[in-house]
Design an enzyme around this catalytic site. Structure first.
Site, PDB file in Angstrom:
ATOM      1  CB  ALA A 173     109.422 -53.348   5.034  1.00 42.52           C
ATOM      2  N   GLY A 178     119.002 -47.117  -0.120  1.00 46.15           N
ATOM      3  CA  GLY A 178     119.697 -47.168  -1.404  1.00 46.15           C
ATOM      4  C   GLY A 178     118.985 -47.958  -2.472  1.00 46.15           C
ATOM      5  N   GLY A 180     114.965 -48.194  -4.039  1.00 45.30           N
ATOM      6  CA  GLY A 180     113.530 -47.902  -4.024  1.00 45.30           C
ATOM      7  C   GLY A 180     112.794 -48.898  -4.887  1.00 45.30           C
ATOM      8  CG  PHE A 205     110.674 -43.325   1.840  1.00 45.40           C
ATOM      9  CD1 PHE A 205     110.580 -42.106   2.493  1.00 45.40           C
ATOM     10  CD2 PHE A 205     111.761 -43.543   1.005  1.00 45.40           C
ATOM     11  CE1 PHE A 205     111.542 -41.124   2.325  1.00 45.40           C
ATOM     12  CE2 PHE A 205     112.733 -42.562   0.837  1.00 45.40           C
ATOM     13  CZ  PHE A 205     112.624 -41.342   1.500  1.00 45.40           C
ATOM     14  CB  ILE A 206     107.771 -48.623   5.872  1.00 46.18           C
ATOM     15  CG1 ILE A 206     109.161 -49.066   5.392  1.00 46.18           C
ATOM     16  CG2 ILE A 206     106.807 -49.811   5.940  1.00 46.18           C
ATOM     17  CD1 ILE A 206     109.212 -49.543   3.958  1.00 46.18           C
ATOM     18  CB  ALA A 229     115.190 -62.092  -9.581  1.00 43.74           C
ATOM     19  CD  GLU A 293     101.849 -54.545  -4.901  1.00 44.25           C
ATOM     20  OE1 GLU A 293     102.862 -54.037  -5.425  1.00 44.25           O
ATOM     21  OE2 GLU A 293     101.879 -55.576  -4.204  1.00 44.25           O
ATOM     22  NE  ARG A 319      86.003 -15.480  -5.857  1.00 42.00           N
ATOM     23  CZ  ARG A 319      86.046 -14.161  -6.094  1.00 42.00           C
ATOM     24  NH1 ARG A 319      84.919 -13.497  -6.315  1.00 42.00           N
ATOM     25  NH2 ARG A 319      87.200 -13.535  -6.128  1.00 42.00           N
TER      26      ARG A 319
END
Length: 389
Positions: A173, A178, A180, A205-206, A229, A293, A319
């Site tokens: 998560a 607010g 992303g 959006f998890i 950070a 990722e 086709r």
């Protein structure tokens, strides 16, 4: 003149060296008794088993089992799951029993102990049946590596074996209403209270959020840090914890069978044992996992292109129009040749990145290139193949 002669001599020696290396490679291939593998551009179908030189016979066997699972246990039921907005837990358990989860997690940590190529195979085969519902990649190849790399012995023992079996479903998560991709803009906070943390905030959006048993939650633990950070940490939040609530399953334009949810945290008391890794190191953990990722997104996009191409190829062969099949029309042949070239060039780059990752050499910039290029051509191919149809 002598300088030019020396240059030509150097080039000749270099070419002879390259040729000798190539000859030794061919000799080793011949002596092994194994025929050289075809690349994607040479294969009868882009989805054939036994192609691409980075794979071994063991990978082929694994791919065959994975393909059988998706064809028999996922594809026949996917339309209903799209209506339901999620997979049943039984599908996750079957995936665990079939060896599709935790493939790249070391066996001693509770995973299957395979290489990253096995993880890539699972992602590819899901794409080859055109079933977007199973959130296996997020579970096995995004969430589980965080616990494996940064978790304590107790956390690993508690979660990883059960996640490999499909008994516990995981999510990560990060996104908020607010914030992303801007992780430094998150507002979810975890304030220390004695030896515990009190978690408040929300996520949206998890993927796997609705069915999740454990969620890796990104939260601010030090609002006064010199930069955001430096003040971000990760926590393992479990289903059933007081104050942890799941909102509605979100309606989306696509990926209807993949449950995507809102998550809410209202004074969730977390013991110190729920902290994943060190306090304040969360942002650095997230950044270090970006190559994996981003590469996974590239792999998924590439598999989607190959699936779309093969579906279209089969369509134009069958086709008929103007007294002949579409495959015999020169304009169709030109368009398919153009698209296949784009797909095969992208495949070469994505496979290079997979090998680099397995060798620990893939950097974030190169992974970003693969993601950008693969996703971009996925959209382009989809549009072109739609025209053919």
């Amino acid at each position: 003149m002598s300088a030019l002669f020396r240059l030509n001599s150097c080039l000749l020696r270099e070419n002879i060296s390259k040729f000798s290396h190539y000859a030794r490679f061919l000799s080793s291939e011949a002596s092994s008794g194994q025929p050289a593998r075809l690349e994607t551009s040479q294969a009868a179908k882009m989805t054939d088993i036994g192609i691409r030189r980075m794979f071994s016979a063991e990978h082929d066997l694994f791919r065959g089992n994975v393909r059988k699972f998706f064809q028999q246990q996922i594809a026949p039921f996917h339309a209903q799951w799209e209506k339901d907005g999620q997979l049943p837990r039984e599908a996750w358990l079957k995936a665990g029993q079939s060896g599709l989860l935790g493939t790249n997690i070391p066996a001693e940590e509770g995973g299957l102990g395979g290489d990253f190529k096995m993880a890539a195979i699972v992602a590819e085969e899901q794409g080859y049946v055109n079933c977007s519902g199973p959130g296996f990649v997020v579970h096995s190849d995004i969430a589980m590596p965080y616990i494996c790399k940064y978790g304590s012995k107790e956390q690993k023992a508690k979660f990883l074996p059960a996640m490999t079996r499909g008994e516990k479903i995981s999510a990560i998560a990060m996104s908020e209403p607010g914030a992303g991709s801007d992780l430094q803009g998150i507002r979810t906070v975890a304030v220390q209270s004695g030896s515990d943390y009190i978690l408040n905030g929300s996520k949206t959006f998890i993927t796997n959020g609705w069915m999740s048993d454990v969620v890796i939650v990104v939260a601010i633990t030090n609002p006064g840090a010199r930069t955001r950070a430096h003040g971000i940490s990760l926590f393992l939040v479990e289903e059933g914890m007081a104050g942890f609530k799941k909102g509605r399953k979100l309606e989306k334009l696509g990926l209807h069978a993949q449950d995507t949810a809102e998550l809410f945290f209202e004074d969730v008391r977390l013991p110190k044992s729920a902290l994943l890794g060190e306090d304040g190191k969360g942002f650095y953990y997230l950044m270090s996992e970006l190559p994996r990722e981003r590469l996974l997104i590239a792999i998924i996009g590439q598999a989607a292109m190959e699936f779309m191409f093969e579906e279209t190829r089969q369509y134009v062969i069958q086709r008929k129009a103007f007294g002949k099949t579409l495959a015999h029309l020169q304009t169709i042949q030109h368009k398919l040749a153009e698209i296949k070239t784009e797909i095969c060039v992208t495949r070469a780059f994505v496979d290079q990145c997979i090998e680099m990752f397995d060798e620990g050499r893939l950097d974030s910039a190169t992974a970003s290139m693969a993601k950008c290029w693969s996703v971009g051509w996925t959209l382009t191919s989809r549009s072109c193949l739609r025209v053919v149809h």
